[in-house]
Design a protein around this motif. Structure first.
Motif, PDB file in Angstrom:
ATOM      1  N   THR A 121      32.667  31.799  40.981  1.00 33.31           N
ATOM      2  CA  THR A 121      32.311  32.535  42.195  1.00 33.31           C
ATOM      3  C   THR A 121      31.424  31.695  43.119  1.00 33.31           C
ATOM      4  O   THR A 121      31.616  31.680  44.339  1.00 33.31           O
ATOM      5  CB  THR A 121      31.590  33.849  41.823  1.00 33.31           C
ATOM      6  OG1 THR A 121      30.505  33.553  40.937  1.00 33.31           O
ATOM      7  CG2 THR A 121      32.534  34.822  41.153  1.00 33.31           C
ATOM      8  N   HIS A 176      32.732  39.540  41.376  1.00 34.40           N
ATOM      9  CA  HIS A 176      32.456  39.893  39.984  1.00 34.40           C
ATOM     10  C   HIS A 176      31.120  40.632  39.820  1.00 34.40           C
ATOM     11  O   HIS A 176      30.659  40.844  38.703  1.00 34.40           O
ATOM     12  CB  HIS A 176      32.461  38.655  39.086  1.00 34.40           C
ATOM     13  CG  HIS A 176      33.847  38.218  38.693  1.00 34.40           C
ATOM     14  ND1 HIS A 176      34.695  39.007  37.944  1.00 34.40           N
ATOM     15  CD2 HIS A 176      34.539  37.069  38.953  1.00 34.40           C
ATOM     16  CE1 HIS A 176      35.837  38.376  37.757  1.00 34.40           C
ATOM     17  NE2 HIS A 176      35.772  37.201  38.368  1.00 34.40           N
ATOM     18  N   ALA A 233      37.230  43.392  44.155  1.00 32.72           N
ATOM     19  CA  ALA A 233      36.935  43.637  42.742  1.00 32.72           C
ATOM     20  C   ALA A 233      37.940  44.599  42.124  1.00 32.72           C
ATOM     21  O   ALA A 233      38.419  44.402  40.999  1.00 32.72           O
ATOM     22  CB  ALA A 233      35.517  44.184  42.583  1.00 32.72           C
ATOM     23  N   THR A 268      40.651  43.347  39.372  1.00 30.97           N
ATOM     24  CA  THR A 268      40.598  43.955  38.044  1.00 30.97           C
ATOM     25  C   THR A 268      41.954  44.545  37.671  1.00 30.97           C
ATOM     26  O   THR A 268      42.437  44.360  36.552  1.00 30.97           O
ATOM     27  CB  THR A 268      39.516  45.054  37.992  1.00 30.97           C
ATOM     28  OG1 THR A 268      38.252  44.485  38.348  1.00 30.97           O
ATOM     29  CG2 THR A 268      39.417  45.665  36.602  1.00 30.97           C
TER      30      THR A 268
END
Length: 343
Positions: free
Chosen positions: A185, A210, A235, A239
């Motif tokens: 990241t 994250h 996110a 996911t």
């Protein structure tokens, strides 16, 4: 077409959907008759699900939001971009812009369709298909949340490049890191920040995707109000796609992954973003075989916008050596439910 597990594919069947290589070229084209060698090769390179032609379901379409031309363009441009980064060369923001413009054009033209992430992945194209899918999901969530065109473009770029910091790293490299400044990241943040053509929000999207709503995420442990909306959107998209298509094992089915995401609401993932996500995703993709609560088996043939868990299922029965075809609309047959997926 039917959407089936690679284990159930037999020689002589015809491929329903093209398989692409890592550079966007066709590895196997739709319509090819599959041989034992082809099936074994697809299995070996990591393919787990395929679309197969079936005369009883010839009219079943996947209703993809992204055109085949867009997919080829994006996979090819992402391949070139990531290869340049891996080798330490300059990478083109213009090429990223071309990919994002193609995705946004398709999304805005087909925003009433539900997302069905059924593109066939191989080990060499998985990274690029993942980036494309996260961008697609994020952009459509952004549309539903009322973002303007400039915001949508920044969101789409951030989503497409969310994992750009992984280039040149192995999974074990990241697992062994102690300094979070070396996490993908942060690496992605620095790579994107170096491009003055990009809004700084794009870099922060990669940095924060994250982070978790409850403050237990990485790399900075930000809590809900400190995480940017773009990162919250990415996110959810990231996911979901990782749940259905993990790199190291067979993934969840879409309905299983959706249940898993909802369990993360207000802990890892933002509730409002999840609400919008459930309105755009196909829980049971077209072509998927299912068993109904009536104990009949059939294949999903159409979707309902706003009712992703209540598609139309076609049941083919044999009656006195004749085929009896019935379509059961679960949006109308409210006492009938999908009991199991027969993947």
């Amino acid at each position: 077409m039917k959407y089936v597990s690679i284990e159930s594919v037999e020689p002589g069947q015809f491929l329903g959907k093209t398989v692409y290589s890592g550079n966007g070229t066709a590895l196997l084209s739709a319509g090819v008759q599959l041989t034992v060698f082809m099936i074994n090769t697809l299995n070996r390179i990591g393919v787990t699900m395929l679309y197969i032609q079936d005369p009883d379901f010839d009219d079943v379409e996947t209703e993809d939001i992204l055109s085949e031309a867009t997919k080829q363009t994006v996979i090819n441009e992402m391949n070139g971009t990531f290869e340049a980064i891996r080798s330490g060369k300059e990478w083109s923001t213009k090429k990223i812009g071309v990919s994002v413009n193609r995705i946004m054009e398709d999304v805005l033209s087909n925003k009433e369709l539900l997302i069905q992430l059924t593109d066939i992945r191989t080990e060499d194209n998985a990274q690029y298909v993942h980036a494309m899918n996260v961008c697609l999901i994020s952009t459509l969530i952004g549309v539903n949340m009322g973002l303007n065109i400039n915001q949508l473009k920044d969101l789409a770029i951030g989503a497409l490049l969310h994992d750009v910091g992984k280039n040149g790293m192995t999974i074990s490299d990241e697992e062994q890191q102690v300094d979070l400044k070396e996490h993908h990241t942060w690496r992605g943040f620095e790579l994107i920040k170096s491009k003055r053509e990009f809004n700084l929000l794009i870099a922060h999207t990669a940095l924060q995707h994250h982070e978790r709503i409850d403050g237990t995420g990485i790399p900075r442990g930000l809590e809900a109000e400190k995480i940017h909306t773009f990162a919250k959107i990415v996110a959810v998209a990231n996911t979901y796609d990782n749940l259905i298509n993990p790199l190291d094992h067979r993934g969840m089915l879409p309905h299983e992954a959706c249940e898993e995401l909802m369990a993360m609401s207000e802990k890892q993932l933002d509730h409002e973003v999840l609400v919008q996500f459930t309105r755009i995703i196909s829980v049971y993709p077209n072509g998927m075989a299912v068993r109904l609560s009536t104990k009949e088996t059939g294949v999903v043939v159409r979707q309902h916008r706003g009712l992703p868990g209540r598609p139309v299922v076609r049941v083919v029965r044999t009656n006195d050596d004749q085929l009896d075809v019935t379509e059961i609309d679960l949006a109308k047959q409210t006492t009938v439910f999908i009991e199991a997926v027969l993947a």
